[in-house]
Design an enzyme around this catalytic site. Sequence first.
Site, PDB file in Angstrom:
ATOM      1  N   ASP A 155      -1.380  -1.145   5.981  1.00 41.68           N
ATOM      2  CA  ASP A 155      -1.571  -0.666   7.349  1.00 41.68           C
ATOM      3  C   ASP A 155      -3.011  -0.356   7.709  1.00 41.68           C
ATOM      4  O   ASP A 155      -3.328  -0.168   8.863  1.00 41.68           O
ATOM      5  CB  ASP A 155      -0.744   0.599   7.580  1.00 41.68           C
ATOM      6  CG  ASP A 155      -1.344   1.799   6.872  1.00 41.68           C
ATOM      7  OD1 ASP A 155      -1.817   1.628   5.736  1.00 41.68           O
ATOM      8  OD2 ASP A 155      -1.355   2.900   7.449  1.00 41.68           O
ATOM      9  N   ASP A 189      -6.852  -2.625   3.331  1.00 37.67           N
ATOM     10  CA  ASP A 189      -5.938  -3.715   3.022  1.00 37.67           C
ATOM     11  C   ASP A 189      -6.346  -5.051   3.629  1.00 37.67           C
ATOM     12  O   ASP A 189      -5.709  -6.061   3.363  1.00 37.67           O
ATOM     13  CB  ASP A 189      -4.524  -3.370   3.518  1.00 37.67           C
ATOM     14  CG  ASP A 189      -4.037  -2.034   2.997  1.00 37.67           C
ATOM     15  OD1 ASP A 189      -4.378  -1.706   1.856  1.00 37.67           O
ATOM     16  OD2 ASP A 189      -3.356  -1.308   3.739  1.00 37.67           O
ATOM     17  N   ASP A 192       0.870  -1.167   0.000  1.00 38.77           N
ATOM     18  CA  ASP A 192       0.000   0.000   0.000  1.00 38.77           C
ATOM     19  C   ASP A 192       0.913   1.225   0.000  1.00 38.77           C
ATOM     20  O   ASP A 192       2.090   1.131   0.354  1.00 38.77           O
ATOM     21  CB  ASP A 192      -0.894  -0.033   1.242  1.00 38.77           C
ATOM     22  CG  ASP A 192      -1.848   1.147   1.296  1.00 38.77           C
ATOM     23  OD1 ASP A 192      -2.291   1.592   0.230  1.00 38.77           O
ATOM     24  OD2 ASP A 192      -2.122   1.632   2.397  1.00 38.77           O
TER      25      ASP A 192
END
Length: 1320
Positions: A1024, A1028, A675
């Site tokens: 994080d 996700d 990410d």
Amino acid sequence: MRQEQVVRRSSSFDKRRRSLSRTRSRSRANSIQSQTSSSASILVDDNNYEMFSGATSEIIPSSITSLHYPHNFLRRSSRVSRETSPLLSPDEEVMLDHVTSRVSQAPSIDIAANFKFFSADEIEQAQGGSTLENKEDPVDYNTNWDYNVDKFQEEDDFNQVFESERYSPEETPDYGSLDYDRRRRDSDESSKSVLLDETTETVDESTFFKQYPAKLQYQRYYLAEEDLVIGIAGYRNCWWKSVIYYIVCLFTLGMGYLVLRWLPKYRVNLMGTRCPLGVAQWCVVENEFGELQIVSINRQRFEDVLSNFMTNEGEANPVVPYIHSFTYRYIKFFYNPLEDIFKTNSNWFDNRWLNFKTTKDGISHQTHQQRVEIFGENKIEIVDKSVGQLLVDEVLHPFYIFQVFSIFLWLADDYYYYASCIFIISMISIINSLIETKTTMKRLQQMSQFSCDVRVWRNEFWKQINSTELVPGDVFELDPSLTMIPCDCLLINGESVINESMLTGESVPVTKFMATKDTVRLLTSNFIDATLSKSFLFNGTKLLKIKGNDQPVTAMAIRTGFNTTKGSLIRSMLFPKPTGFKFYRDSFKYIGFMTIIAALGFTYSTYNFIQLGISKKIMILRALDIITIVVPPALPATLTIGTTFAVSRLKKLQIFCISPTRVNVAGKLDVLCFDKTGTLTEDGLDVLGVHLANNAKGRKEIIFGDLLEDVNALGVSKASEHSTNNGKYLLGCMTSCHSLRHIDNELLGDPLDVKMFEFTNWEYNGESHVPIVFQGNSQYEIIHEFEFMASLRRMSVIVKSDKGSLVFTKGAPEVMQEICQVDTLPSNYEEILHHYTHSGYRVIACGYKQIKEVTNRQHAESELIFTGFIVFENKLKASTKETLQKLQGDAQIRTIMCTGDNILTAISVARECQLIPDKIEQIYVPSVDYKQDGEYLITWEEVNDPTNTLNPDTVKPNNIRQDAYKLAITGDIFRILLTEIKNKDLIQNVLMNCDVFARMSPDEKHELVEQLQKIDYTVGFCGDGANDCGALKAADVGISLSEAEASVAAPFTSRVFEISCVLDVIKQGRSSLVTSFSCFKYMSLYSAIQFITVTILYKTGTNLGDFQFLYIDLFLILPLAIFMSWSKPYNELIAKRPTANLVSPKILIPLICQIIVILIFQVILWLWVKTEPWYVKPVPGGDDSVKSSDNTVLFLFSNFQYIIIAVVLSQGPPYRESMLKNYPFMINLVFAVLISMWMFSIDGNSGLGDFMQLTNLSTAFYCYIVLFSVVNFGVMMIGEHNWFKKVAMGYKRVFQRSKIGKSKKLFKNLNKEFSQIEIV
């Protein structure tokens, strides 16, 4: 009527098409989205997930989104069961009430192969159901769909809502198969049902089943929350089969029970007879991973209508005399007589909830009692097995049963000391396992259990109850003393501020607003709609602040217990998907291979003992002993030694692992997806400055001024008569257009909003009835907020100032460009936007207009006056660049960025952090267009030179001599590529060359991971936040940088919020994998050495002594096996990954060569000692006296062989540190060698000699043993690192010539193709 419904359905699209028709020609910054297709633009606009849009969307996997790929179990191709794209061409005349999917999927039998109880045909053809019961978007597999997509009518009248077409469709969605029609009773039959009225008191069950006969004997069901397919079969007890079962168990002395316990498939057929689901007494439930469970069916008196416990969308609503239900993985399944299958009711809703006026009425005491019986108590209670149950489960495991068998065998063979030691070790292992299990369960229980006192509205009175008594429909008060939300509920009065980090990993407070009449209609959807989430409170989230009116702040319970979102999270922790890692599969194949060797040894020994005339008892015991030697009881345990040490070392590095089996998988990673925000870059965005839109000096033309880094530089009054005065309104937008809240003397909200507000130096007052922002005499009262919506990509507020009411709006520049007055837009709008997005900055556009009264959102966000840009910078984290360089350079692991941000920003950050190296000069981005036949065409243009394009069919340069290039793609086009174009070669080419995936939604991230896995990548994902979670769970190795509870969905959680943790996980994974291999090979060679020794001794009718076995197994092997696993990982990464194929020629041939060397040296020494004059001949069959020269020589020499193989197999660099740095192992080696040498000095006639059952040898022969050991060590060491590898390669060249140069992994073969093209 039907046409009116279609028009109503299309109206929202038409409005957006009209707004999009004003699109002007764009620069490259805007051409990445579709320019020519308004329908495609709709999808683009809907596909922005930069900001949080509800907890549920982050937990639900891609299987329930438009990227869901149906399970296909047979080898034939079939049509997929869902409409996968909202893209409808303006030219297409599509009847929205009757849509059939155009999507197809290549057949796959991977999942079917894992069903063991059910055949592939049974699962394929079974009647099916799903937790995703949405007529507009049904999810199942291999089904042609006809379904209704009509929306609610907009009338306020409650009765009209229920009379609408949504609740009386001609056909409900079919979750069946290609070959079976839906088993639902038609309307003629339903009209005959016995309904609950004043004249009906009870319903006879036999009469009921005549009207709704149970016919189906098995079914399938799709649990969308867990992306899991299960098969369910009904059974009834059969007395004569049960008698046979108990006879088998009795006459086999319990062995039949054990075998049938381990193979429940056969136990089922010995216990009952398959019958229709509706009359079954128990069910067999098997999931797609072959995990089988037998569940009892609970029969409960009910005598009420079906809709009181099952969502019923048709006209038929019969009175159900009994409820038939069972619980599987804490999910309750109910038998639905209309569909003749078991279904969940986790998405059940009361029709009364759809009328907002009745949501505040609460429920009666009688209704409460009924719903407690149906839904159970509102608690997430994990059943904790007693110590006795855990002990039985542990002891009856095949591994410990083998231990028990071995112990009894050794006792029968008078090996009392050895058997006692093994028993003690086994008990210690069992107790340790029990303690660990109890500790884990206790931790999960602490995490899941919660109760508090709440005030609930029952029978027109407020009543104080415990939160465990809440049921769906209960209205309860949210008061300041309530710290945590006790269930999934709907806010029906007041406002609240919630911290949803428990679910999402993001600690950004979310404001929840009171539900409206439009909101409650969304309760019929199976998963929380983005709009509904604004009023939906999730179980386990923290209540930070409430704000009411004259009445208490109240909420209505929607889901309780394990049906809540938190319950789904806890289930994912309790039942993780099994890891299909090749090493673990091969290890059990290898154990099976060793068992065959043991059987051969058993046969040979038996024949040999018959020839020697040894008694039958000794013959049987010795032959059985061969099995315990060839397959040592400790062999399976060696698989976990390296992993255990790796997990321990990771913990010291603040990296926590909840799935130890994934550690070894980390050693085989081929690609890592990251990410961007919060992972590669810092969490917070800093304001770089603002660009004010103002008149050019001396002209009326609007242009951007210079970047202002100080807010005081913004002019708040007109500089001249022709100036726009935009400075005042840009400042006003920055101070008021946000969702910040003042909680505990701290300003909380989206980090971007916090930074923006801090930049203004204004103050915030949240204590009044409306929020006020002020500085000196200037202030704005924020009287209404239109919250940020991902589909709109903007937010607005209506404020009141001393000069009237204003609307302030901020959002994505592309969107703001559409809703602002054209003549207020700067002429260099595109130029400035392109500059900053290309440089990696985040740009937010602002606008305003004056209004006279509060109006609806559509009117408020139109014809705005553009004021300027706010520019944010997102800095890379300290370790990002260095980590990516090590992954790409040293480890040769591919890296991919997967973000929800703008594609140009993503490309810029990718270049800055070297994810895309400097040598890659060309990056191509796609735009989508329609062909004349209505199909999609994706064109690829170079970012800086749109005239430079790729071949759209192959995604390869038109100029074959072009330098290396990379692709970047947006989520919307990625979706089109997968669901509309469906060109396999094109998809593979994109996956192989695209390193930047931008504007990716949570489900698209999940789908990307699965697509990479389809071309045989071992995928890691590091993220994080909430977006996700799905990808973290789907990846082979998920690494979360979040401390929140949601991170438990990932195998690894790092408390150090840097991607450098990825390097540690890979190093430990490679080290653990190599260690597991070394230990496994060590135990195999240890077995081989002992097998050869014992087989040679059996030739003369003797054996090793009790204490000789004890010394070898406990004092020599066990410490060596443990300490050789102690080696730490090597500090550097290399490109070559360690092998995970245990049964490959590369591993087995060197192993066989080592065994041959061991055999040769033992046989030579054994034959040699027979020629010595002092040779002591063995006594055949004498267990009490095994003293002989054969025994002594082979025992002393084999001791050195055990030490030699420990050294030979202690692999150091490049995956582990050198053996010399493993100090415990080196100390152990020295002691082992010294003790083995000291045994030479034991006098065979002494007490110690009798104890160890040794005879005296000549001094010269002791020297020969040492010399042989040194030579044996040299041969094995050189062979392991040179000779045996050449033998393996020679075997491959002779017998596997076709495989040389080819890989089993598809992506490697694709890589070679691309490399050859680049060379040309």
